[in-house]
Enzyme design. Structure first.
Site, short mmCIF file in Angstrom:
data_model
loop_
_atom_site.label_atom_id
_atom_site.label_comp_id
_atom_site.label_asym_id
_atom_site.label_seq_id
_atom_site.Cartn_x
_atom_site.Cartn_y
_atom_site.Cartn_z
N ASN A 1 7.82 -6.97 -10.27
CA ASN A 1 8.13 -8.03 -9.29
C ASN A 1 7.57 -9.31 -9.93
OD1 ASN A 1 7.19 -8.41 -5.73
ND2 ASN A 1 8.98 -9.10 -6.80
N HIS B 1 9.12 -6.48 8.01
CA HIS B 1 9.60 -5.30 7.29
C HIS B 1 10.23 -4.30 8.24
CE1 HIS B 1 7.64 -6.43 3.49
NE2 HIS B 1 6.74 -6.97 4.29
N CYS C 1 7.44 -4.27 -4.07
CA CYS C 1 7.10 -5.22 -3.00
C CYS C 1 5.76 -4.78 -2.40
CB CYS C 1 8.20 -5.24 -1.94
SG CYS C 1 7.83 -6.34 -0.56
N GLY C 2 4.74 -5.61 -2.57
CA GLY C 2 3.39 -5.23 -2.13
C GLY C 2 3.27 -5.20 -0.62
N THR C 3 3.75 -6.27 0.05
CA THR C 3 3.70 -6.25 1.52
C THR C 3 4.55 -5.10 2.05
OG1 THR C 3 5.44 -7.94 1.53
CG2 THR C 3 3.18 -8.70 1.90
N GLY C 4 5.68 -4.82 1.35
CA GLY C 4 6.55 -3.72 1.76
C GLY C 4 5.87 -2.37 1.64
N ASN D 1 2.49 -8.57 -4.19
CA ASN D 1 2.42 -8.56 -5.66
C ASN D 1 2.09 -9.96 -6.17
OD1 ASN D 1 3.05 -5.80 -6.08
ND2 ASN D 1 5.21 -6.22 -5.72
N CYS E 1 3.13 -12.66 0.05
CA CYS E 1 3.69 -11.85 -1.03
C CYS E 1 2.54 -11.04 -1.64
CB CYS E 1 4.32 -12.75 -2.08
SG CYS E 1 4.95 -11.81 -3.47
N ARG F 1 14.09 -9.65 1.54
CA ARG F 1 14.62 -10.89 2.12
C ARG F 1 14.52 -12.00 1.07
NH1 ARG F 1 11.24 -13.83 6.96
NH2 ARG F 1 9.67 -13.76 5.33
N ASN G 1 11.00 -17.77 -2.29
CA ASN G 1 11.82 -16.68 -2.81
C ASN G 1 12.86 -17.23 -3.79
OD1 ASN G 1 10.84 -14.37 -1.35
ND2 ASN G 1 11.84 -15.12 0.50
N1 LIG Z 1 10.79 -11.50 -0.06
C1 LIG Z 1 9.61 -11.45 0.76
C2 LIG Z 1 8.44 -12.15 0.14
C3 LIG Z 1 7.96 -11.55 -1.14
C4 LIG Z 1 7.29 -10.17 -0.95
C5 LIG Z 1 6.74 -9.66 -2.25
N2 LIG Z 1 7.66 -9.24 -3.22
C6 LIG Z 1 5.57 -8.70 -2.09
O1 LIG Z 1 5.15 -8.15 -3.11
O2 LIG Z 1 5.01 -8.59 -1.00
C7 LIG Z 1 9.90 -12.08 2.14
O3 LIG Z 1 10.81 -12.93 2.24
O4 LIG Z 1 9.20 -11.74 3.08
#
Ligand SMILES: N[C@@H](CCC[C@H](N)C(=O)O)C(=O)O
Length: 285
Positions: free
Chosen positions: A13, A170, A228-231, A77, A75, A220, A66
């Protein structure tokens, strides 16, 4: 005018990091960020991250665009990459930090605290997950209710979904086998589903063992990414809420593994993983 930048990635990422410590708002417009993220005519990245002066008593502030120019709240990562970037900036200014070393970083999702470990990994205190429909936001339940294992109709098929906010939104769906998910077809339909007024990140989770999940993600504003870390944090929380995994598990993404823990003591989610410098450069604007 040239823009000095560093490119980092966290499990594939990838982000363009910009030293914005002397201005209080991003030095690029969303359109400039979008152009720099373009993989044909730009540097190529999933997003642009700005290291700004700290707000609300924090050491620094992180803002991110983004690759489509939209601005998410957080974010996972990216904040590991930003911690490595800050360490490099401070070392270049003869202020080498000691390890383990933490930064207090203000984000649009609140205070987030990455800690650089002696083994090179970064553990991030991602704060508490937000579980109520109104906090995500999603219209699949009343604003004060949780969305756990609720039906969502996407392209004539009903998916059972669980929605979690890690500051950003999410939607998690459990699947038998991540390799059979038609991500390019259904990802954009989840992202722009009318149930999600601020769009959504969509994660598809295969529970291999209670301590090991496989995950595919459609982000998104960025589409399919390698991680995706938050994911991954939202996925662990959703899987625990559905009674399918332990509070600590490895989440395996296309780009590699993240270790995620949802603490029963303080309700915070902790994410551990790498961040790697790819190259530095100067971009024409
Ligand atoms: N696309 C995400 C923001 C980025 C998230 C990221 N890749 C991560 O690692 O958490 C959004 O629009 O919420």
């Amino acid at each position: 005018m040239g823009l000095a930048f560093s490119k980092y990635h966290g499990l594939g990422n990838d982000f363009i990091l910009v030293d914005n410590r002397h201005q209080s708002s991003p030095v690029l417009t969303p359109k400039q960020a979008m152009d720099l993220c373009d993989r044909n005519i730009g540097i190529g990245a999933d997003g642009v991250i700005f290291a700004l002066p700290g707000e609300n008593g924090a050491d620094y502030t992180m803002r991110i665009f983004n690759s489509d120019g939209s601005e998410p709240e957080m974010c996972g990562n990216g904040i590991r990459c930003m911690a490595k970037y800050l360490e490099a900036l401070e070392a270049a200014a003869d202020q080498p930090p000691t390890t383990p070393h933490s930064y207090q970083i203000h984000t649009l999702a609140g205070l987030i605290v990455p800690t650089l470990q002696t083994d090179g990994q970064i553990t991030v205190d991602m704060g508490e997950p937000r579980l109520l429909a109104g906090e995500i936001p999603a219209t699949l339940a009343h604003a004060s209710e949780k969305i756990i294992d609720q039906p969502l109709m996407v392209a004539d098929k009903t998916y059972q979904v669980t929605c979690i906010s890690m500051g950003n939104p999410h939607c998690i769906t459990f699947v038998e086998d991540t390799t059979t998910v038609p991500l390019a077809k259904i990802g954009p339909l989840f992202e722009r589903h009318q149930a999600f007024p601020q769009r959504i990140n969509a994660e598809f989770i295969e529970v291999v063992r209670p301590d090991y999940l496989k995950m595919l993600v459609w982000e998104r504003g960025a589409g399919p990414t390698m991680a995706c870390g938050t994911g991954a944090c939202a996925a662990l929380v959703a899987t625990v809420l559905n009674g399918k995994c332990d509070r600590t598990a490895t989440v395996e993404l296309p780009g590699g593994p993240l270790k995620i823990e949802w603490s029963a003591t303080n309700n915070h989610v902790y994410m551990t993983g790498p961040a790697v410098l790819v190259f530095t450069g100067e971009a024409a604007l």
